[in-house]
Every structure is written in C-alpha cells, then in structure tokens.
Design an enzyme around this catalytic site. Structure first.
Site, PDB file in Angstrom:
ATOM      1  N   HIS A 106       0.842  -1.207   0.000  1.00 40.84           N
ATOM      2  CA  HIS A 106       0.000   0.000   0.000  1.00 40.84           C
ATOM      3  C   HIS A 106       0.864   1.239   0.000  1.00 40.84           C
ATOM      4  O   HIS A 106       1.975   1.241   0.534  1.00 40.84           O
ATOM      5  CB  HIS A 106      -0.953   0.018   1.195  1.00 40.84           C
ATOM      6  N   HIS A 108       0.708   5.248   1.192  1.00 40.48           N
ATOM      7  CA  HIS A 108       0.017   6.245   2.009  1.00 40.48           C
ATOM      8  C   HIS A 108       0.069   7.584   1.282  1.00 40.48           C
ATOM      9  O   HIS A 108       1.133   7.984   0.804  1.00 40.48           O
ATOM     10  CB  HIS A 108       0.732   6.450   3.349  1.00 40.48           C
TER      11      HIS A 108
END
Ligand code: AMP
Length: 145
Positions: A106, A108
C-alpha cells in the site's frame, strides 16, 4: 524473496478486498482500490493498494506496480484538490523493521497542513466512519473534475 515471509491471505486489506470488512472507499478499478486510512495520521490520510496479492514493493509485478503508482499520483492530485494541503507526503514501508504493519502492498497519501502535527504511524486512534466517508466523497468529487 519477500521481507518477513510469504503473503498472508487473511491480512486486513485482503479482507477489505474480499468485502469482509468495510472501508471508506475512494476509488476502485480492476487492479486498484483506494480507501481512507481508519487510523489517520492527518486529515485526508488515504491508502492506495493493488488488488493482486503482494506483501510489499519488492515482490510486486513491475507492470502492476507501475499502474498502482500512476493511480497513486491521480488520487494524490484529487486529495490535493479536496483538502488543499500545504504539502503531501507519499510513504510506503517494506517489512516490519521498516515500519510496515499491514502486509499487503500500500501507498500512504498524507496531506500536510502547515502548523498541524502528524499523528504517530498506525497509532490506534480510530476515526469516525461517517467522517471518513465524507472525506472519501470529497476526493471522489475531485477525481471527477
Ligand atoms: P503500514 O504500517 O505502512 O503497513 O500501514 C498500514 C496502515 O493501515 C496504517 O496506517 C493503519 O492505520 C491502516 N489500517 C489498518 N487497518 C485498517 C483498516 N481496517 N482500514 C483502513 N486502514 C487500516
């Protein structure tokens, strides 16, 4: 070889992808999902993940990675329009020693506002889901501009 071992199909983001737990969804296509971080470090803290199962940047197919990064750029632009921050930090962690706490790749997107502090990473201070859904709607509207 992946940092910290093999992909765990029961990780929290895999459960979000499977629809087993809710998220404040920002964007979805056939390869990518974006949603609000439920323990936001700043207002508008947004995550972008691939749908494919990879633990981190190092074990991700390069073509998929290119797409996730391009989508991160598009969504970061929408976050900019939605929240008008003074700056934006993009972060991505690989392995426990680097600070990774969820082992599904992922990125951010952290809007930064001059004079406002950043909450600690993965601090456990859960945000109100209605508020996160409102923030997601603002980003979605900006994506359509
Ligand atoms: P990292 O520490 O880089 O692996 O980041 C994982 C991020 O996922 C942290 O910022 C957490 O706040 C966030 N997070 C954990 N559980 C959830 C969840 N159920 N929904 C949205 N974000 C989450």
């Amino acid at each position: 070889m992946s940092l910290d071992g093999i992909y765990d199909p029961d990780n929290i983001f895999a459960k979000i992808l499977a629809g087993d737990i809710p998220c404040a969804k920002v964007y979805e296509d056939d390869q990518v999902l974006s949603f609000m971080d439920v323990f936001p470090q700043t207002r508008g803290h947004t995550l972008v993940i691939p749908k494919a199962s990879s633990r981190n940047l190092l074990d991700t197919d390069p073509a998929l990675l290119a797409n996730v990064i391009q989508k991160t750029q598009i969504i970061a632009s929408a976050v900019r329009k939605a929240f008008e921050p003074d700056g934006i930090v993009i972060t991505q962690f690989n392995g426990t020693a680097a600070g990774q706490t969820v082992f599904h790749l992922h990125f951010h997107i952290l809007p930064r506002f001059t004079g406002s502090n950043v909450a600690p990473h993965a601090s456990g201070q859960m945000a109100d889901m209605n508020e996160l859904n409102q923030q997601a709607a603002k980003i979605q509207a900006a994506l359509k501009q």
